[in-house]
Enzyme design. Sequence first.
Site, PDB file in Angstrom:
ATOM      1  N   CYS A   1     -34.612  53.062  68.184  1.00  0.00           N
ATOM      2  CA  CYS A   1     -33.941  53.050  69.489  1.00  0.00           C
ATOM      3  C   CYS A   1     -32.493  53.483  69.301  1.00  0.00           C
ATOM      4  CB  CYS A   1     -33.999  51.669  70.127  1.00  0.00           C
ATOM      5  SG  CYS A   1     -33.049  51.586  71.662  1.00  0.00           S
TER       6      CYS A   1
ATOM      7  N   CYS B   1     -29.914  50.841  70.435  1.00  0.00           N
ATOM      8  CA  CYS B   1     -29.808  49.721  69.489  1.00  0.00           C
ATOM      9  C   CYS B   1     -28.966  50.146  68.290  1.00  0.00           C
ATOM     10  CB  CYS B   1     -31.189  49.259  69.047  1.00  0.00           C
ATOM     11  SG  CYS B   1     -32.045  48.230  70.262  1.00  0.00           S
TER      12      CYS B   1
ATOM     13  N   ASN C   1     -31.658  55.130  85.753  1.00  0.00           N
ATOM     14  CA  ASN C   1     -32.855  55.964  85.769  1.00  0.00           C
ATOM     15  C   ASN C   1     -33.986  55.189  85.093  1.00  0.00           C
ATOM     16  OD1 ASN C   1     -31.569  58.248  86.938  1.00  0.00           O
ATOM     17  ND2 ASN C   1     -30.672  58.727  84.948  1.00  0.00           N
TER      18      ASN C   1
ATOM     19  N   HIS D   1     -33.935  52.220  76.481  1.00  0.00           N
ATOM     20  CA  HIS D   1     -33.201  50.952  76.334  1.00  0.00           C
ATOM     21  C   HIS D   1     -32.401  50.850  77.631  1.00  0.00           C
ATOM     22  CE1 HIS D   1     -30.633  48.118  73.648  1.00  0.00           C
ATOM     23  NE2 HIS D   1     -30.125  48.036  74.877  1.00  0.00           N
TER      24      HIS D   1
ATOM     25  N   HIS E   1     -30.100  50.963  80.505  1.00  0.00           N
ATOM     26  CA  HIS E   1     -28.686  51.341  80.585  1.00  0.00           C
ATOM     27  C   HIS E   1     -28.338  51.663  82.024  1.00  0.00           C
ATOM     28  CE1 HIS E   1     -31.111  54.913  79.643  1.00  0.00           C
ATOM     29  NE2 HIS E   1     -30.261  55.622  80.351  1.00  0.00           N
TER      30      HIS E   1
ATOM     31  N   HIS F   1     -25.732  53.805  84.106  1.00  0.00           N
ATOM     32  CA  HIS F   1     -24.674  54.805  84.141  1.00  0.00           C
ATOM     33  C   HIS F   1     -23.601  54.309  85.115  1.00  0.00           C
ATOM     34  CE1 HIS F   1     -27.083  58.218  82.370  1.00  0.00           C
ATOM     35  NE2 HIS F   1     -28.067  57.455  82.807  1.00  0.00           N
TER      36      HIS F   1
HETATM   37  P1  5GP Z   1     -30.955  58.637  80.907  1.00  0.00           P
HETATM   38  O1  5GP Z   1     -31.309  60.079  81.054  1.00  0.00           O
HETATM   39  O2  5GP Z   1     -31.927  57.915  79.990  1.00  0.00           O
HETATM   40  O3  5GP Z   1     -30.743  57.921  82.197  1.00  0.00           O
HETATM   41  O4  5GP Z   1     -29.542  58.608  80.203  1.00  0.00           O
HETATM   42  C1  5GP Z   1     -29.361  58.708  78.830  1.00  0.00           C
HETATM   43  C2  5GP Z   1     -27.925  59.074  78.612  1.00  0.00           C
HETATM   44  O5  5GP Z   1     -27.610  58.861  77.251  1.00  0.00           O
HETATM   45  C3  5GP Z   1     -27.608  60.539  78.921  1.00  0.00           C
HETATM   46  O6  5GP Z   1     -26.633  60.610  79.955  1.00  0.00           O
HETATM   47  C4  5GP Z   1     -27.093  61.081  77.584  1.00  0.00           C
HETATM   48  O7  5GP Z   1     -26.023  61.984  77.739  1.00  0.00           O
HETATM   49  C5  5GP Z   1     -26.683  59.823  76.846  1.00  0.00           C
HETATM   50  N1  5GP Z   1     -26.771  59.928  75.410  1.00  0.00           N
HETATM   51  C6  5GP Z   1     -27.805  60.441  74.692  1.00  0.00           C
HETATM   52  N2  5GP Z   1     -27.554  60.348  73.377  1.00  0.00           N
HETATM   53  C7  5GP Z   1     -26.329  59.783  73.246  1.00  0.00           C
HETATM   54  C8  5GP Z   1     -25.536  59.409  72.107  1.00  0.00           C
HETATM   55  O8  5GP Z   1     -25.887  59.606  70.948  1.00  0.00           O
HETATM   56  N3  5GP Z   1     -24.333  58.833  72.378  1.00  0.00           N
HETATM   57  C9  5GP Z   1     -23.898  58.593  73.645  1.00  0.00           C
HETATM   58  N4  5GP Z   1     -22.714  58.038  73.788  1.00  0.00           N
HETATM   59  N5  5GP Z   1     -24.634  58.919  74.737  1.00  0.00           N
HETATM   60  C10 5GP Z   1     -25.838  59.500  74.530  1.00  0.00           C
HETATM   61 ZN    ZN Z   2     -32.741  49.427  72.038  1.00  0.00          ZN
END
Ligand code: 5GP
Ligand code: ZN
Length: 114
Positions: free
Chosen positions: A4, A7, A87, A98, A100, A102
């Site tokens: 993850c 994590c 999302n 995991h 999150h 935004h």
């Molecule tokens: P999701 O698309 O799952 O809602 O958002 C995942 C977010 O994680 C994306 O906005 C992406 O830019 C961010 N993200 C992906 N990998 C990394 C990383 O290694 N470090 C950080 N700080 N953000 C990440």
């Molecule tokens: Zn996790």
Amino acid sequence: MQYCLFCKIINKEIKSDIVYENDDVLIFKDINPRAPVHLLAVPKKHIDSIVDIDKLASGEVYALMTSISKIAKELGLTDSGFRVVANTGNAAGQAVNHLHFHILGKRNFNWPPG
Ligand code: 5GP
Ligand code: ZN
């Protein structure tokens, strides 16, 4: 548990730009910002998504929500407004499994989102 990414960020195995941390919560900058302010707020305890929110203790949920409020105020997002997004699942494009939130701010946002 399977690999993850978040994590690993929480455990400091992968570097991130941390803006807030307490026992239950980490807030760090998104690596691919979609707004002048784009943060990710995560519980330190792994759950896949908000679908599993009942696997967190009520104190952990409270800590997550109040940390979002605290940071929004500290960064001056509250006057103009900001967006908090979780999302969830494939249709919403959840890429990291995991939970999150935004936190997006310092620009205007369309509604409904794409
Ligand atoms: P999701 O698309 O799952 O809602 O958002 C995942 C977010 O994680 C994306 O906005 C992406 O830019 C961010 N993200 C992906 N990998 C990394 C990383 O290694 N470090 C950080 N700080 N953000 C990440
Ligand atoms: Zn996790």
